[in-house]
Write an enzyme that holds these catalytic residues in place. Structure first.
Site, PDB file in Angstrom:
ATOM      1  N   CYS A   1       0.840  -1.205   0.000  1.00  0.00           N
ATOM      2  CA  CYS A   1       0.000   0.000   0.000  1.00  0.00           C
ATOM      3  C   CYS A   1       0.875   1.254   0.000  1.00  0.00           C
ATOM      4  O   CYS A   1       1.552   1.538  -0.969  1.00  0.00           O
ATOM      5  CB  CYS A   1      -0.982  -0.037   1.173  1.00  0.00           C
ATOM      6  SG  CYS A   1      -2.294   1.188   1.039  1.00  0.00           S
TER       7      CYS A   1
ATOM      8  N   GLU B   1      -0.878  -8.550   4.943  1.00  0.00           N
ATOM      9  CA  GLU B   1      -0.678  -8.686   6.400  1.00  0.00           C
ATOM     10  C   GLU B   1      -1.987  -8.647   7.180  1.00  0.00           C
ATOM     11  O   GLU B   1      -2.023  -9.010   8.349  1.00  0.00           O
ATOM     12  CB  GLU B   1       0.292  -7.597   6.908  1.00  0.00           C
ATOM     13  CG  GLU B   1      -0.321  -6.225   7.164  1.00  0.00           C
ATOM     14  CD  GLU B   1      -0.546  -5.406   5.900  1.00  0.00           C
ATOM     15  OE1 GLU B   1      -0.562  -5.988   4.796  1.00  0.00           O
ATOM     16  OE2 GLU B   1      -0.729  -4.174   6.025  1.00  0.00           O
TER      17      GLU B   1
ATOM     18  N   HIS C   1      -3.555  -5.601   1.100  1.00  0.00           N
ATOM     19  CA  HIS C   1      -2.811  -5.822   2.352  1.00  0.00           C
ATOM     20  C   HIS C   1      -2.738  -7.291   2.746  1.00  0.00           C
ATOM     21  O   HIS C   1      -3.594  -7.762   3.498  1.00  0.00           O
ATOM     22  CB  HIS C   1      -3.480  -5.045   3.487  1.00  0.00           C
ATOM     23  CG  HIS C   1      -3.305  -3.570   3.394  1.00  0.00           C
ATOM     24  ND1 HIS C   1      -2.331  -2.894   4.094  1.00  0.00           N
ATOM     25  CD2 HIS C   1      -3.955  -2.633   2.668  1.00  0.00           C
ATOM     26  CE1 HIS C   1      -2.394  -1.596   3.812  1.00  0.00           C
ATOM     27  NE2 HIS C   1      -3.374  -1.414   2.944  1.00  0.00           N
TER      28      HIS C   1
END
Lengths: 90, 272
Positions: B101, B217, B215
């Site tokens: 990002c 994560e 994302h």
């Protein structure tokens, strides 16, 4: 000391959705005659005499603008005329 | 964690890979990135924007957020931070780097990846779970995925529209450097922001430097994310680090072969 203006605009081939939104808002306030808007950025720099034109290109092209998506112009604003003229008094 | 522990069975405690996570003023996702790294079996090493060295880490994650308040352009100020000089030097010597990002924006601004991320075509901040197709499974960060696997991970950004010159896009496609592409049918799927050629993520020519807007994560376990598909990236890089460590000197000479021969363990993130 000198004053330098740097204007940065998004390249013509890159979509500028903010410009499109502004254009739509202009229509809403009755300004039908405007056919396109491109939004950019304006920087005023105070630089000392050691800053060369090459330095200014570095400043504009390396940080103030991203050459991948933006183009820019660097303009040295003549200090004498500015100092004596109406711009400082404004 | 037991499920995760099983996935990391090849990783010994003594030589646990150390993966750095950079925090800039305004970074938001460093904590989740560090957690994803730990959950995938590696050690997360915090790195600070004002530091000038990388503490000897085996890889670096540049996480998401709004570094420096997105002043000037998203990622533009962070790209000039002291830690980024170290990252650029190390990346040029072959250190794996992942930008997520805002991290992707920073890597583009720093010149480590080509192109730029600009305002979404619809001007909206888009926050949703997004289907992606993994287009290249030979990069350092994607070797754990099955070819053409479709994965579901969150995205959340306002400046996520990938743009580059046509010649650059052709080069990326030709060299297999498009890692992730937006896919999916339906009202909230497919290309969310007008990204050219539906590109969600790309890599450097050697597959070690990667960036993507969504994302991974945030998708590491079913409790807090839509899937655990995101683990695949963090496991992939550890395979590479393991192979590189074993091969030591040979690793620098034969990086292209290393990614291809990396052990394909349990595949994270293939849609059944």
């Amino acid at each position: 000391m000198a004053r330098v203006a740097v204007d940065v605009v998004i390249k013509p081939e890159i979509l500028d959705p903010q410009g499109k939104a502004i254009l739509a808002a202009l229509k809403r306030i009755g300004q039908q005659g405007v056919s396109a808007v491109r939004q950019g950025k304006h920087f005023d720099l105070e630089v000392d005499d050691s800053v060369s034109d090459a330095d200014l290109e570095e400043i504009a092209g390396h940080l103030l603008a991203n050459p991948v998506i933006e183009s820019w112009t660097v303009t040295r604003v003549a200090q004498e005329t500015v100092g004596a003229g109406s711009e400082d008094a404004r | 964690m037991t499920q995760v522990a099983a996935k990391m069975n090849a990783v010994g405690a003594a030589n646990t890979p150390r993966i750095g996570v950079i925090t800039f003023p305004g970074t938001l996702d460093d904590v989740d990135a560090a957690r994803a790294i730990r959950c995938s079996g590696a050690q997360a090493v915090p790195l600070w924007h004002a530091d000038a060295d990388l503490a000897g880490v085996d890889a670096v994650v540049v996480p998401g957020g709004f570094s420096y308040g997105d002043y000037l352009r998203a990622g533009a100020i962070a790209a000039q931070a002291p830690i980024m000089h170290a990252v650029i030097d190390a990346a040029r010597r072959g250190l794996p780097v992942l930008g997520i990002c805002n991290g992707f924006q920073i890597l583009c601004e720093a010149g480590l990846l080509p192109g730029a991320l600009v305002r979404n075509a619809g001007l909206r901040f888009i926050c949703r779970d997004q289907w992606l197709r993994v287009e290249n499974t030979s990069s350092v960060w994607t070797s754990r995925f099955e070819p053409a696997a479709e994965i579901l991970i969150p995205m959340k950004n306002a400046e996520g529209r990938y743009v580059a010159a046509e010649s650059v896009l052709d080069e990326l496609e030709g060299e297999g450097r498009v890692l992730f592409r937006y896919v999916g049918d339906g009202p909230a799927q497919g290309n969310p922001n007008g990204a050219l050629r539906d590109i969600a993520g790309i890599s450097s020519a050697d597959g070690k430097i990667a960036g993507l807007m969504p994302h991974p994560e945030h998708a590491i376990d079913a409790l807090t994310g839509p899937t655990d598909d995101g683990l695949g990236l963090f496991l992939s890089v550890q395979d590479w680090i393991g192979t590189a460590t074993a091969a030591t000197i040979a690793a620098t000479a034969g990086t292209a072969a290393t990614a291809g021969t990396a052990a394909r363990g349990p595949t994270a993130g293939a849609r059944g």
